[in-house]
Design a protein around this motif. Structure first.
Motif, PDB file in Angstrom:
ATOM      1  N   CYS A 193    -106.043 -79.323 -20.670  1.00 23.62           N
ATOM      2  CA  CYS A 193    -106.837 -80.290 -21.436  1.00 23.62           C
ATOM      3  C   CYS A 193    -107.947 -79.639 -22.258  1.00 23.62           C
ATOM      4  CB  CYS A 193    -107.455 -81.324 -20.489  1.00 23.62           C
ATOM      5  SG  CYS A 193    -106.259 -82.493 -19.790  1.00 23.62           S
ATOM      6  N   VAL A 194    -108.298 -78.382 -21.942  1.00 28.01           N
ATOM      7  CA  VAL A 194    -109.431 -77.756 -22.635  1.00 28.01           C
ATOM      8  C   VAL A 194    -109.050 -76.515 -23.430  1.00 28.01           C
ATOM      9  CG1 VAL A 194    -111.064 -78.644 -20.941  1.00 28.01           C
ATOM     10  CG2 VAL A 194    -110.047 -76.392 -20.585  1.00 28.01           C
ATOM     11  N   LEU A 195    -107.896 -75.910 -23.152  1.00 24.59           N
ATOM     12  CA  LEU A 195    -107.515 -74.675 -23.832  1.00 24.59           C
ATOM     13  C   LEU A 195    -106.502 -74.957 -24.931  1.00 24.59           C
ATOM     14  CD1 LEU A 195    -107.112 -72.128 -20.879  1.00 24.59           C
ATOM     15  CD2 LEU A 195    -109.063 -72.428 -22.420  1.00 24.59           C
ATOM     16  N   PRO A 196    -106.815 -74.592 -26.190  1.00 23.26           N
ATOM     17  CA  PRO A 196    -105.808 -74.697 -27.243  1.00 23.26           C
ATOM     18  C   PRO A 196    -104.782 -73.571 -27.083  1.00 23.26           C
ATOM     19  CG  PRO A 196    -107.860 -73.808 -28.116  1.00 23.26           C
ATOM     20  CD  PRO A 196    -108.115 -74.155 -26.682  1.00 23.26           C
ATOM     21  N   PRO A 197    -103.524 -73.803 -27.489  1.00 20.41           N
ATOM     22  CA  PRO A 197    -102.977 -75.009 -28.118  1.00 20.41           C
ATOM     23  C   PRO A 197    -102.470 -76.044 -27.127  1.00 20.41           C
ATOM     24  CG  PRO A 197    -101.325 -73.302 -28.103  1.00 20.41           C
ATOM     25  CD  PRO A 197    -102.533 -72.701 -27.458  1.00 20.41           C
ATOM     26  N   PHE A 198    -102.641 -75.778 -25.802  1.00 17.52           N
ATOM     27  CA  PHE A 198    -102.115 -76.704 -24.801  1.00 17.52           C
ATOM     28  C   PHE A 198    -102.811 -78.059 -24.855  1.00 17.52           C
ATOM     29  CE2 PHE A 198    -101.934 -72.344 -23.109  1.00 17.52           C
ATOM     30  CZ  PHE A 198    -100.554 -72.187 -23.052  1.00 17.52           C
ATOM     31  N   THR A 199    -104.063 -78.065 -25.312  1.00 20.52           N
ATOM     32  CA  THR A 199    -104.793 -79.329 -25.379  1.00 20.52           C
ATOM     33  C   THR A 199    -104.193 -80.304 -26.380  1.00 20.52           C
ATOM     34  OG1 THR A 199    -107.000 -80.261 -25.629  1.00 20.52           O
ATOM     35  CG2 THR A 199    -106.394 -78.516 -27.141  1.00 20.52           C
ATOM     36  N   LEU A 200    -103.313 -79.826 -27.249  1.00 23.46           N
ATOM     37  CA  LEU A 200    -102.644 -80.726 -28.191  1.00 23.46           C
ATOM     38  C   LEU A 200    -101.585 -81.578 -27.511  1.00 23.46           C
ATOM     39  CD1 LEU A 200    -102.157 -78.300 -31.224  1.00 23.46           C
ATOM     40  CD2 LEU A 200    -103.842 -80.125 -31.025  1.00 23.46           C
ATOM     41  N   THR A 201    -101.037 -81.109 -26.391  1.00 25.89           N
ATOM     42  CA  THR A 201     -99.900 -81.797 -25.776  1.00 25.89           C
ATOM     43  C   THR A 201    -100.169 -82.283 -24.359  1.00 25.89           C
ATOM     44  OG1 THR A 201     -99.022 -79.670 -25.026  1.00 25.89           O
ATOM     45  CG2 THR A 201     -98.274 -80.483 -27.169  1.00 25.89           C
ATOM     46  N   VAL A 202    -100.926 -81.525 -23.566  1.00 24.91           N
ATOM     47  CA  VAL A 202    -101.058 -81.849 -22.145  1.00 24.91           C
ATOM     48  C   VAL A 202    -101.725 -83.202 -21.901  1.00 24.91           C
ATOM     49  CG1 VAL A 202    -102.131 -81.126 -19.978  1.00 24.91           C
ATOM     50  CG2 VAL A 202    -100.947 -79.459 -21.404  1.00 24.91           C
ATOM     51  N   PRO A 203    -102.883 -83.522 -22.540  1.00 26.45           N
ATOM     52  CA  PRO A 203    -103.489 -84.831 -22.253  1.00 26.45           C
ATOM     53  C   PRO A 203    -102.586 -86.012 -22.624  1.00 26.45           C
ATOM     54  CG  PRO A 203    -105.057 -83.378 -23.342  1.00 26.45           C
ATOM     55  CD  PRO A 203    -103.728 -82.717 -23.449  1.00 26.45           C
ATOM     56  N   GLY A 204    -101.976 -85.962 -23.807  1.00 26.11           N
ATOM     57  CA  GLY A 204    -101.103 -87.070 -24.206  1.00 26.11           C
ATOM     58  C   GLY A 204     -99.877 -87.180 -23.327  1.00 26.11           C
ATOM     59  N   ALA A 205     -99.281 -86.044 -22.963  1.00 27.21           N
ATOM     60  CA  ALA A 205     -98.117 -86.082 -22.082  1.00 27.21           C
ATOM     61  C   ALA A 205     -98.481 -86.640 -20.710  1.00 27.21           C
ATOM     62  CB  ALA A 205     -97.518 -84.682 -21.952  1.00 27.21           C
ATOM     63  N   THR A 206     -99.671 -86.296 -20.205  1.00 25.82           N
ATOM     64  CA  THR A 206    -100.098 -86.820 -18.905  1.00 25.82           C
ATOM     65  C   THR A 206    -100.291 -88.330 -18.953  1.00 25.82           C
ATOM     66  OG1 THR A 206    -101.207 -84.712 -18.454  1.00 25.82           O
ATOM     67  CG2 THR A 206    -101.817 -86.587 -17.084  1.00 25.82           C
ATOM     68  N   LEU A 207    -100.879 -88.833 -20.042  1.00 24.54           N
ATOM     69  CA  LEU A 207    -101.027 -90.285 -20.182  1.00 24.54           C
ATOM     70  C   LEU A 207     -99.667 -90.971 -20.228  1.00 24.54           C
ATOM     71  CD1 LEU A 207    -103.949 -90.593 -22.762  1.00 24.54           C
ATOM     72  CD2 LEU A 207    -104.040 -90.977 -20.306  1.00 24.54           C
ATOM     73  N   ALA A 208     -98.705 -90.384 -20.947  1.00 22.40           N
ATOM     74  CA  ALA A 208     -97.359 -90.968 -21.010  1.00 22.40           C
ATOM     75  C   ALA A 208     -96.696 -90.967 -19.642  1.00 22.40           C
ATOM     76  CB  ALA A 208     -96.514 -90.199 -22.025  1.00 22.40           C
ATOM     77  N   GLU A 209     -96.885 -89.902 -18.864  1.00 22.08           N
ATOM     78  CA  GLU A 209     -96.306 -89.851 -17.522  1.00 22.08           C
ATOM     79  C   GLU A 209     -96.947 -90.886 -16.598  1.00 22.08           C
ATOM     80  OE1 GLU A 209     -97.071 -85.839 -16.538  1.00 22.08           O
ATOM     81  OE2 GLU A 209     -95.588 -85.023 -17.944  1.00 22.08           O
ATOM     82  N   ILE A 210     -98.265 -91.057 -16.717  1.00 22.42           N
ATOM     83  CA  ILE A 210     -98.938 -92.073 -15.897  1.00 22.42           C
ATOM     84  C   ILE A 210     -98.427 -93.463 -16.245  1.00 22.42           C
ATOM     85  CG2 ILE A 210    -101.176 -93.175 -15.493  1.00 22.42           C
ATOM     86  CD1 ILE A 210    -102.472 -90.432 -15.800  1.00 22.42           C
ATOM     87  N   GLU A 211     -98.287 -93.753 -17.527  1.00 26.13           N
ATOM     88  CA  GLU A 211     -97.793 -95.054 -17.948  1.00 26.13           C
ATOM     89  C   GLU A 211     -96.363 -95.274 -17.475  1.00 26.13           C
ATOM     90  OE1 GLU A 211     -97.924 -97.479 -22.118  1.00 26.13           O
ATOM     91  OE2 GLU A 211     -96.918 -95.535 -22.131  1.00 26.13           O
ATOM     92  N   HIS A 212     -95.542 -94.242 -17.540  1.00 27.17           N
ATOM     93  CA  HIS A 212     -94.151 -94.346 -17.105  1.00 27.17           C
ATOM     94  C   HIS A 212     -94.076 -94.677 -15.616  1.00 27.17           C
ATOM     95  CE1 HIS A 212     -89.821 -93.405 -17.501  1.00 27.17           C
ATOM     96  NE2 HIS A 212     -89.938 -92.952 -16.267  1.00 27.17           N
TER      97      HIS A 212
END
Length: 305
Positions: A193-212
């Protein structure tokens, strides 16, 4: 009791909600709940304790009263219910979501003022090409940009910390609801969530997994983010890219580079305001999925002891 429609009195011994003459609902009727043994003669013996009111639950049951009723009993099937520990995840999730909402709104207001300060600075840059500017006006412009340029990042940092706290609690509840286990450890999630470039994908993917998981979908299927999650993901990624571009552009020292830096700072502030608003939306959406709050129906009941 007199009927409000026909004005006739009810015969002695009549009971019910409706008039025995015209069928109109009678006013002043109260629903009274009595125990099954209320009409039985009470045997002489020790006095029973006075009624202490309805039972109290530390959090609202998700579906009627089943979470409380199915709680294991330490003394066997007829033993007392095990007490629930305070501060369990659903309650913590709702409390964190409320605090996060207030922080996000505060950050949006501060960042919005900072964006207006950048607009004023750019207008002054345009006017300074062919005329002298007032020192008072320049002082106000520098003060607005300087003060809110420091306050808005601090508020954004506080919002990000609380958002990570909410994300960890939401992920735990989603895993319990779906009977699965997150494949990312807490350390990997925080670093992503804090290190680029992973911060571009990890937070959004985690939200999608929680919603799923919260929606009760098949864990083997690939999560498909809904519109609130996808909108937040796009705004977040755009803000990260704009922030990196602004940092890189800040190393230039030419006059045109300084003007371009004002424009970039303005767009960073605008995207931050949009991201704060979308954060409130997506947090409310997922919190309602994971820890819904039962709303009152407007009816009341009177218990007669």
């Amino acid at each position: 009791m007199t009927c409000p429609r026909c004005g006739r009195e009810q015969p002695p011994g009549a009971s019910g909600r409706f008039c025995v003459h015209c069928g109109r609902v009678l006013t002043g009727v109260r629903w009274i709940a009595t125990t099954p043994d209320a009409l039985r003669p009470r045997a002489e013996g020790p006095r029973r304790a006075r009624y202490g009111g309805p039972p109290r639950y530390r959090d609202v049951p998700r579906w009627s009263l089943w979470p409380w009723a199915e709680r294991p009993r330490p003394g066997g099937p007829d033993g007392p219910l095990a007490p629930r520990e305070p501060g369990e995840p659903p309650e913590v999730l709702r409390g964190t979501a409320g605090f996060l909402r207030r922080l996000a709104v505060t950050t949006a207001l501060l960042t919005g003022v900072a964006a207006l300060g950048e607009v004023l600075r750019y207008v002054l840059l345009l006017l300074s090409r062919d005329r002298a500017l007032s020192g008072v006006l320049l002082g106000w412009s520098d003060a607005v940009v300087g003060i809110f340029g420091w306050l808005s990042p601090l508020a954004a940092l506080a919002t990000a910390v609380v958002f990570l706290r909410w994300l960890l609690v939401a992920r735990t509840i989603a895993a319990e609801v779906s009977g699965t286990r997150p494949w990312r450890s807490t350390r990997l999630l925080l670093l992503g969530c804090v290190l680029p470039p992973f911060t571009l994908t990890v937070p959004g993917a985690t939200l999608a997994e929680i919603e799923h998981a919260a929606s009760g979908l098949d864990p083997d299927d690939r999560p498909v983010p809904s519109r609130p999650v996808l909108a937040w993901w796009v705004a977040w990624a755009g803000g990260v890219l704009l922030g990196l571009a602004t940092v890189v552009q800040g190393f230039a020292t030419s006059t045109q580079a300084l003007a371009d830096g004002v424009v970039l700072h303005f767009w960073v502030d605008v995207v931050a305001v949009v991201t704060c608003w979308l954060t409130v939306r997506v947090v409310e959406h997922l919190t309602e999925l994971l820890a819904p709050v039962l709303r009152a129906s407007g009816r009341s009941y009177v218990v007669a002891g």
